[in-house]
Design a protein around this motif. Structure first.
Motif, PDB file in Angstrom:
ATOM      1  N   SER A 135       0.970  -1.325  -0.084  1.00 49.02           N
ATOM      2  CA  SER A 135      -0.102   0.102   0.013  1.00 49.02           C
ATOM      3  C   SER A 135       0.931   1.050  -0.023  1.00 49.02           C
ATOM      4  O   SER A 135       0.240   2.308   0.373  1.00 49.02           O
ATOM      5  CB  SER A 135      -1.038  -0.060   1.072  1.00 49.02           C
ATOM      6  N   GLU A 173      -4.179  11.601   7.847  1.00 49.30           N
ATOM      7  CA  GLU A 173      -4.553  11.073   6.876  1.00 49.30           C
ATOM      8  C   GLU A 173      -4.831   9.783   6.879  1.00 49.30           C
ATOM      9  O   GLU A 173      -4.017   8.697   7.849  1.00 49.30           O
ATOM     10  CB  GLU A 173      -3.494  10.817   5.616  1.00 49.30           C
ATOM     11  N   ARG A 175      -6.059   5.756   4.988  1.00 55.81           N
ATOM     12  CA  ARG A 175      -6.190   5.050   4.184  1.00 55.81           C
ATOM     13  C   ARG A 175      -6.622   3.686   4.276  1.00 55.81           C
ATOM     14  O   ARG A 175      -6.237   3.250   5.503  1.00 55.81           O
ATOM     15  CB  ARG A 175      -4.966   5.072   3.191  1.00 55.81           C
TER      16      ARG A 175
END
Lengths: 187, 470
Positions: A135, A173, A175
């Motif tokens: 990722s 952030e 994800r």
């Protein structure tokens, strides 16, 4: 979800250690178990924020050291006094003061080898593949960013809630974390 | 006296910044990784060609010795130990500063060590490799070196555990192993960083394998930190024991000039002295060519030079004690050895040793000399020379005049002796150059951890051994 990859968890990225500590405390308080923080260097106080137990390495290291010292003493006694006694002027065969340096050296050698083995096992080294690579998060956390990873194996895990928890607790952030299906590559 | 107050002079660095200028993590990484990630400069190629030639000379002289026998050296009877053992002790001593910096200064919470620790540890590993070659070749049949170990054999005999030479086998092999493990464990997080910065797949795979899959996980860091602390704790008595055991090779014999109880502390102080001189010699070049002057600062050089002068005084004190005890003991042979050292055949070597180790380092009392590369450089080079001569004086001057005047002789080296020694410097420098080219010469993770703002405010400056590193 894209072809050929599976959801492995959720990752929240922080820019500084203060927000990392906040996020870690929040995740811990929420009761997660299958989770971890990834940092470029050891962060003071993170162990406490994550609620990690003290490492067992010192005890193992000490035990291995005494084992090494015992092996050294037994070996020198058996070889010098039992199996191959060299009689010189009636001097004692089991002359333990002369054996002290090697007892000490093997104490250190055994402790050091045990410590390294503990690092290999407890730090789970020797597993080159990781969803963090797939990722594109690994290159951040070995450089200048801090990550909190909640893995999908956790019984509390649900993608939306996990992401919301991280976003709420200070990660800048958030994800989803994907894992490539096995394709034979090492890393 | 507490450890903190003992090193209070040294820790003056804590007051100033450890890394100079505006540096963030990325910039620091770019600076430290530049030598790894760019094509080697012309200077690097020139340097490695020269050191590679010297290393080849070492291999040639080694093979020549093996095929001819150690009669190819200048050793004779009674000088059965000469340059071989001198070089062995010299190289082992060089290694000691690396362990001192990485382990002892870590335990004493000297955060300035971060910038030079990795480099000094690498130096330790390579110096031990060089040191091991000399007893190995001195056996004459290096392929039988396993006879030194207590292995079962058809003759039903065992090694002699009462011999300090055997203690040496255990001490040096343990030291080599532990130093390597300590160094490599410290490298793991940085190898992971290099892996993740790699643009080329092969490079990524190679550094990936070497990093053992390090992920920066805090569950791993937590164990890693403890392991690192333990390594430091184990290495500290180890390093003191190794040179003590090396000194027992001499001190437990009955040769005048060797049979002295002062030897263990005297050797350890000398080892640290020579080791720091070698660190300074090499790091001055590295920081210049790899443009790391803001990471390895003048403050670092200053502190290293202070340690050099402190150990210089210890070594000088040991020289004086030796001479005094020789006189005070009233033992005729002991007195003769010291008179012979100062005024006999090898007087020039003795006075070279005194000048380089005790007299010249006194200029390091001047702050400007400690901090100016061009001024300090000749001093540290001469310390390296002086410490080699110290071992030469101990080994050869004691042997060449033993108890029986009819067996007195003089040692002079042959080209093979010289080639082995000069060649071993080549081997050492070649390994250092390869290290500086392929591995991060300054610890990235540890240096990041001491940058301003890298730790939570409430815990800034917390104990390095507790749950933070560096």
């Amino acid at each position: 979800m894209a072809e050929g990859r599976n959801l492995a968890g959720v990752v929240g990225l922080c820019d500084d250690v203060e927000s990392l500590l906040r996020a870690a405390s929040a995740v811990r308080a929420a009761g997660y178990r299958e989770w971890d923080c990834h940092t470029p260097y050891p962060v003071h106080g993170l162990d406490r924020a994550m609620g990690l137990k003290a490492s067992p390495i010192p005890a193992i290291c000490l035990a291995a050291g005494f084992a090494g010292a015992g092996v050294a003493l037994l070996m020198q006694w058996w070889m010098s006094a039992v199996d191959y006694p060299v009689r010189i002027g009636g001097k004692p065969l089991y002359s333990w003061p002369a054996f002290v340096p090697i007892v000490f050296e093997l104490f250190v050698l055994f402790s050091a080898l045990a410590t390294v083995c503990c690092v290999l096992v407890l730090c789970r080294l020797g597993r080159w593949h990781s969803p963090l690579h797939d990722s594109d998060v690994m290159r951040l956390v070995t450089s200048d960013r801090f990550a909190v990873v909640l893995r999908q194996e956790d019984r509390l895990f649900a993608e939306q809630e996990a992401a919301a928890l991280l976003a709420r607790s200070g990660c800048r952030e958030v994800r989803p974390l994907y894992e490539r299906e096995e394709d034979g590559s090492l890393i | 006296m507490t450890p903190e107050s003992a090193v209070v002079a040294v820790s003056s660095l804590e007051a100033g910044p450890l890394v100079l200028g505006e540096v963030d993590f990325r910039k620091l990484e770019d600076d430290i990784n530049r030598p790894l990630e760019s094509f080697p400069t012309r200077r690097w190629w020139i340097a490695i060609s020269c050191t590679g030639l010297l290393a080849a000379l070492f291999v040639y002289a080694f093979l020549h010795t093996v095929f001819t026998g150690i009669g190819a050296w200048g050793n004779n009877n009674p000088v059965g130990w000469a340059w071989d053992i001198t070089n062995f002790v010299f190289w082992i001593g060089i290694g000691h500063a690396g362990t001192l910096i990485s382990a002892i200064l870590f335990l004493l919470r000297q955060r300035w060590r971060t910038a030079i620790a990795r480099f000094a540890e690498a130096m330790t590993v390579f110096a031990v490799i060089c040191a091991l070659q000399f007893p190995l070749v001195h056996t004459g049949r290096p392929w039988l070196a396993y006879w030194l170990l207590p292995l079962p054999n058809a003759n039903g005999i065992w090694v002699n555990f009462r011999s300090p030479l055997l203690w040496d086998v255990f001490a040096v092999s343990t030291y080599g192993t532990v130093s390597f493990l300590f160094w490599y464990t410290g490298l793991l997080p940085d190898l992971a960083t290099v892996r993740d910065r790699a643009r080329h797949g092969l490079r990524r795979t190679i550094y990936g394998i070497l990093s053992l899959g390090w992920q920066g996980s805090n569950r791993a860091w937590s164990h890693y930190e403890k392991a690192y602390l333990l390594f430091a704790g184990l290495s500290t008595p180890l390093v003191l024991s190794v040179h003590s055991v090396v000194s027992f090779d001499f001190a437990t014999s009955v040769i005048p000039g060797w049979h002295a109880t002062i030897f263990p502390p005297y050797f350890v102080a000398g080892a640290i002295f020579s080791g720091f001189a070698m660190v300074a010699t090499l790091i001055v070049i590295m920081r210049k060519f790899f443009r790391l002057e803001h990471v390895v600062t003048e403050d670092h050089l200053d502190v290293m030079n202070r340690i050099i002068i402190a150990t210089s005084l210890m070594v000088g004190y040991a020289y004086a004690t030796e001479v005094f005890i020789a006189w005070y003991s009233g033992a005729a042979y002991e007195r003769y050895v010291f008179v012979n050292r100062a005024f006999g055949h090898y007087a020039w070597a003795y006075w070279t040793m005194v000048a380089c180790n005790v007299v010249i380092p006194q200029v390091l009392w001047i702050r400007k000399v400690r901090r100016t590369v061009l001024l300090l450089y000749p001093v540290v080079i001469l310390v390296n020379v002086g410490m080699w001569f110290e071992r030469f004086v101990i080994v050869v001057t004691s042997l060449h005049r033993d108890y029986l005047p009819s067996s007195w002789d003089v040692f002079s080296p042959t080209w093979v002796d010289v080639s082995l020694f000069v060649g071993s410097i080549g081997v050492f420098l070649t390994l250092m150059l390869l290290f500086a080219r392929f591995l991060p010469a300054v610890s990235l993770a540890e240096t990041k951890a001491i940058l301003p703002g890298s730790q939570p405010r409430a815990r800034q400056g917390a104990r390095p051994g507790g749950d933070g590193h560096g």
